[in-house]
Design an enzyme around this catalytic site. Sequence first.
Site, short mmCIF file in Angstrom:
data_model
loop_
_atom_site.label_atom_id
_atom_site.label_comp_id
_atom_site.label_asym_id
_atom_site.label_seq_id
_atom_site.Cartn_x
_atom_site.Cartn_y
_atom_site.Cartn_z
N HIS A 123 -54.20 33.37 -18.98
CA HIS A 123 -53.09 34.33 -19.01
C HIS A 123 -53.50 35.67 -18.40
O HIS A 123 -52.77 36.25 -17.58
CB HIS A 123 -52.64 34.50 -20.46
N ASP A 148 -55.68 41.52 -22.69
CA ASP A 148 -55.21 40.15 -22.55
C ASP A 148 -56.31 39.16 -22.92
O ASP A 148 -57.12 39.46 -23.80
CB ASP A 148 -54.71 39.92 -21.11
N SER A 205 -44.33 38.33 -19.81
CA SER A 205 -45.74 38.59 -19.49
C SER A 205 -45.95 38.78 -17.99
O SER A 205 -46.84 39.51 -17.57
CB SER A 205 -46.62 37.43 -19.94
N ASN A 251 -40.59 36.78 -25.44
CA ASN A 251 -39.96 35.58 -24.88
C ASN A 251 -39.20 34.74 -25.90
O ASN A 251 -38.90 33.58 -25.63
CB ASN A 251 -41.03 34.70 -24.23
N ALA A 307 -43.66 46.45 -27.69
CA ALA A 307 -42.67 46.88 -26.70
C ALA A 307 -41.58 47.73 -27.34
O ALA A 307 -41.00 48.61 -26.69
CB ALA A 307 -42.05 45.66 -26.02
#
Length: 544
Positions: free
Chosen positions: A301, A263, A477, A394, A403
């Site tokens: 984040h 991240d 997230s 998103n 993913a």
Amino acid sequence: MPDSNGSRSDTENNSKLIPLKAEQRNYMITPRKGLSLQSSNLQPLSASTLEQLLLAREIEVIRRIRPGKKTLQTLGVKEGEAVDTLVVRMDPESAELMQKTTPQLIITEDKPLDYGSIGTRIPPRITPFSLKQEIKKRKYRIRVIGEDKKPLHKVTVGLIGGGLLPEYKITDEEGKVEIELTMLGANSPSFLIATAPHSYWDIFLSNPEIDEETEHDIQMTSLTETIAGFPQKFQFGWGQLLMGLDKMPIDINGKGVKIAIIDSGCDNSHPLLKHVSLGRDFTSNLDNPDPSTWNNDTIGHGTHCAGIIAGRSDDGSMMHGFAPEAEIHILKIFPVPDNGGFSYLKEALDYCTEHEIDVINMSLGAESAIDPAVEELLEVAIQNGIACIVAAGNSGKSVQYPASSPNALAVAAVGSIKDLHPNTWDSTTVQEGFVADNDIFSPNFTCFGPEVDVCAPGVGIISTAPGGMFKPESGTSMAAPHVTGLAALLLAHHPLFQTQFRVRDRKRVETLFGLIRSQCRPIPFDNSRIGGGLPQLGSVVTLP
């Protein structure tokens, strides 16, 4: 066109003499190695041959990524094979030609990655407009205050009007901004947005009653105002409660499991993250990553994700992550230098294999097909018993990569209507037809598709923020770390992984993913939005 004398102008003549330069992009050149070469009946390239090939084509090498020993062993690499991934600059035509003429190489664009929280909000629909509408510029003065009427500094304020893109400004020390907005045929803005760096719920207003004549006060609502005893007595977020974390005995804490968070870093000066002490910053030095700057999280984040997974207080009274005793590795790849993305993810994945990580949290993604260069490392990870948990994305579209990889567990987001706050962006994400009887809903931003494995809480999730603060965030997230924490608890405490699936291999990961899916609470939406449902922690304490 000819001039008055019948000749062409110098400008036109010169334009024909100067060829247009092809667009240069970043590419990853990854040699096929070991078992991949054997299955394709290809002869391996040596490192020197690859270097000569690049030199002959005058291709600029930006940096080199050398795989670790475990990665090379897993891929079955033999002595003399070229193994380094080279990040280079070249044009698309050269990349295509090189791929066709040298099948021993995997050549893919080093596409940019995005971290997956929503960030500054933009409405999902912008009002259509006609080019015939009158364009006007209007100035609006706004002061942002808290519940104590004091001005709030560094709040991002946005206005949207008449179908055009928003204009954003950041409040000064007096809490003030002046925004000049270009509008099409509208007398007032369509939306007003205000987002504080921490401690406050955002504001999202449709058709706000503001004009150019007045300085308007906008009052934000703080977390302490809406949550009793916050933050000293705030132990579990609504999502953790929904998944049953509050029911876990104190010794169900993830001890013995290694978790990597790929991240933006993690501010371990935060009181709830002081125990996080391991990491690497892959953005600090392209050739020799700095081991000490991973805790500089300028985005926030990664710090937010870390709190969901591993937050813990000295006396146990404050926010409680899923696996507070797990060994956390922070792998910083955001903000990404030189427009890169996938190449930094490759480096982080290789780190995870070399350090025998158990679970990786990837709250990141790109709208991309499966990238064979990255997929090689995901395949290596799963063969070494590493579970990759990835946010679905998103965009409200198809599941993003990685993913969408068959070697990852994709996590979509859900929200809770009873935990929404009025006049927030979160409250606009509820969709008609996607609300269950228990008020759980599938938000409009979550990516969906057949690749979705499970869903988890991802709307209005409160967690740690840099500077010892707390912040609500939304996105897949935030959903992925809930499942990462649950996976760590299963690996640490479920007997299956202490006995027959103790060995670090593919079967161990497949068993973990299967167990997570089997422990899901069903939600009456299409499987493309929620996969198997919402994972529950009951199996950890109700051991077979």
